[in-house]
Design a protein around this motif. Structure first.
Motif, PDB file in Angstrom:
ATOM      1  N   MET A   1     -33.210  78.485  25.808  1.00 54.61           N
ATOM      2  CA  MET A   1     -32.585  77.180  25.779  1.00 54.61           C
ATOM      3  C   MET A   1     -31.636  77.073  24.574  1.00 54.61           C
ATOM      4  O   MET A   1     -31.803  77.788  23.585  1.00 54.61           O
ATOM      5  N   PRO A   2     -30.652  76.193  24.619  1.00 50.43           N
ATOM      6  CA  PRO A   2     -29.664  76.094  23.535  1.00 50.43           C
ATOM      7  C   PRO A   2     -30.280  75.787  22.178  1.00 50.43           C
ATOM      8  O   PRO A   2     -29.746  76.210  21.144  1.00 50.43           O
ATOM      9  N   GLU A   3     -31.396  75.059  22.160  1.00 49.05           N
ATOM     10  CA  GLU A   3     -31.994  74.700  20.869  1.00 49.05           C
ATOM     11  C   GLU A   3     -32.601  75.897  20.150  1.00 49.05           C
ATOM     12  O   GLU A   3     -32.959  75.816  18.973  1.00 49.05           O
ATOM     13  N   GLY A   4     -32.767  77.018  20.851  1.00 46.51           N
ATOM     14  CA  GLY A   4     -33.086  78.259  20.166  1.00 46.51           C
ATOM     15  C   GLY A   4     -34.516  78.724  20.175  1.00 46.51           C
ATOM     16  O   GLY A   4     -34.763  79.923  20.210  1.00 46.51           O
ATOM     17  N   ASP A   5     -35.490  77.827  20.133  1.00 46.27           N
ATOM     18  CA  ASP A   5     -36.870  78.298  20.021  1.00 46.27           C
ATOM     19  C   ASP A   5     -37.707  78.024  21.255  1.00 46.27           C
ATOM     20  O   ASP A   5     -38.889  78.371  21.295  1.00 46.27           O
ATOM     21  N   ILE A   6     -37.132  77.409  22.277  1.00 44.03           N
ATOM     22  CA  ILE A   6     -37.847  77.148  23.528  1.00 44.03           C
ATOM     23  C   ILE A   6     -37.214  77.978  24.641  1.00 44.03           C
ATOM     24  O   ILE A   6     -35.994  78.098  24.727  1.00 44.03           O
ATOM     25  N   TYR A   7     -38.073  78.555  25.473  1.00 37.47           N
ATOM     26  CA  TYR A   7     -37.625  79.355  26.612  1.00 37.47           C
ATOM     27  C   TYR A   7     -38.266  78.800  27.884  1.00 37.47           C
ATOM     28  O   TYR A   7     -39.411  78.332  27.863  1.00 37.47           O
ATOM     29  N   LYS A   8     -37.533  78.873  28.978  1.00 38.33           N
ATOM     30  CA  LYS A   8     -38.116  78.594  30.287  1.00 38.33           C
ATOM     31  C   LYS A   8     -38.561  79.913  30.899  1.00 38.33           C
ATOM     32  O   LYS A   8     -37.817  80.901  30.869  1.00 38.33           O
ATOM     33  N   VAL A   9     -39.757  79.917  31.452  1.00 39.57           N
ATOM     34  CA  VAL A   9     -40.313  81.111  32.083  1.00 39.57           C
ATOM     35  C   VAL A   9     -40.670  80.762  33.523  1.00 39.57           C
ATOM     36  O   VAL A   9     -41.400  79.800  33.778  1.00 39.57           O
ATOM     37  N   GLY A  10     -40.146  81.524  34.461  1.00 35.52           N
ATOM     38  CA  GLY A  10     -40.438  81.226  35.857  1.00 35.52           C
ATOM     39  C   GLY A  10     -40.010  82.382  36.758  1.00 35.52           C
ATOM     40  O   GLY A  10     -39.482  83.383  36.301  1.00 35.52           O
TER      41      GLY A  10
END
Length: 357
Positions: free
Chosen positions: A241-250
């Motif tokens: 994600m753009p904020e850098g420390d969060i990812y989407k996993v799917g």
């Protein structure tokens, strides 16, 4: 609401309804979008990834050479209209699962038509921090993701500002058809186009279409050691994600238990595939579920009702709606406004036999 005349009433404001609305507005038509934002929406859950090469065999996405450039221009145009960053071009890194796969991919990608989508920087070394990837991988270009939630939210704000949007729980029974138009709550409508996602199955005039909805779940994850600015895809995707420390996993795929609830089974499925891929620990910060409005032949459902030409449908975009929606919205508008023939692979005429049987 004061009575008015509209050329088109669009029911639903997911990526299908939003794309169609923008194309009709650009064509100079009077458009009203009606939507109930309290209902769940697949578009608001979707990761919005676009990928020209799919599957373990790296098959080129259907019509990618035509659809992807059109979608790029459409979304970049919306960025200017809405004043928001919506499109994030990102390479997709595909780790090799085995040496055989590495050898096969290297040979296949250099000789086939998909070579245009393979980065010359693809190497046999792992350049992704915290990724368990001893054999390296290849890098797919022409990929990325679109912030669908922001696109839909900001489009809605502009539609509202221009009196082109009403928040309402739409009831099909409120439509009154006559020879020249449709009446809805005192308004005169030229054509009604249903863009309701999986809710279209509850409409008796289109319930004959062979919908094959697919439930999907994704996780919001924060990693301790893993860091990547590209999308990693090996059975599941890891999207930064753009904020850098969060990812989407799917994502999960289920054709059963078609509800909007997150499940422990869905979470376990994704973690089972995530853990071998990454080094170090992680924390799950969220989980979401959506129901994709897919069709049995994996092609969109576009066209006018066989007996009610004032009524149309734009649906069935499935897992690739982010790229299919803009192109086929334009094709549908060309059909509605200028009589251009629809692509037979998406035209609902291919299923008219189900309606008349």
């Amino acid at each position: 609401m004061n009575s008015k005349k509209y050329d088109y009433l669009i029911v639903g404001q997911g990526i299908a309804g939003t794309s169609l609305a923008w194309h009709l507005i650009e064509a100079g038509r009077q458009v009203l979008v009606v939507n109930d934002s309290s209902l769940p929406s697949a578009s608001l859950v979707a990761a919005g990834i676009f990928n020209p090469l799919t599957g373990r065999k790296l098959v080129k996405t259907w019509m990618a050479d035509t659809i992807f450039p059109y979608a790029k221009d459409f979304y970049e145009g919306l960025e200017k209209k809405l004043g928001e960053k919506l499109v994030y071009p990102l390479a997709i890194y595909r780790p090799y699962r085995s040496e055989d796969e590495q050898n096969n991919y290297t040979k296949y990608t250099s000789e086939s038509e998909i070579s245009q989508y393979i980065s010359s920087n693809s190497t046999a070394t792992n350049e992704v921090k915290g990724l368990n990837n001893p054999l390296g991988g290849l890098e797919v270009t022409g990929s990325g993701w679109v912030d669908l939630s922001l696109l839909i939210e900001k489009s809605k704000e502009l539609f509202l500002e221009n009196n082109q949007y009403i928040e309402i729980n739409f009831d099909f029974k409120d439509l009154k058809f006559n020879d020249s138009c449709v009446e809805w709550k005192g308004n005169e409508i030229g054509k009604v186009i249903l863009c309701q996602g999986v809710d279209a199955r509850e409409n008796s005039l289109f319930d004959w279409l062979p919908f094959n909805p697919v439930k999907g779940q994704i996780l919001d994850v924060r990693f301790d050691s893993y860091f990547a600015r590209q999308i990693v895809n090996q059975g599941i995707f890891i999207l930064p994600m753009p904020e850098g420390d969060i990812y989407k996993v799917g994502a999960t795929y289920s054709w059963h238990d078609l509800d909007w609830e997150i499940t422990e089974d869905g979470k376990a499925y994704l973690e089972q595939r995530l853990q071998p891929l990454i080094e170090g620990s992680y924390t799950i910060h969220g989980q979401r579920a959506g129901i994709r409005p897919s069709c049995k032949d994996r092609r969109p459902l576009v066209g006018l009702h066989p007996e009610k030409p004032q009524l149309g449908v734009f649906n069935g975009l499935g897992t690739k709606g982010v790229t299919l929606a803009p192109y086929f919205a334009n094709e549908f508008v060309e059909h509605l406004e200028h009589g251009k023939e629809l692509n037979p692979e998406v035209n609902i005429a291919r299923y008219f036999s189900l309606y008349y049987r």
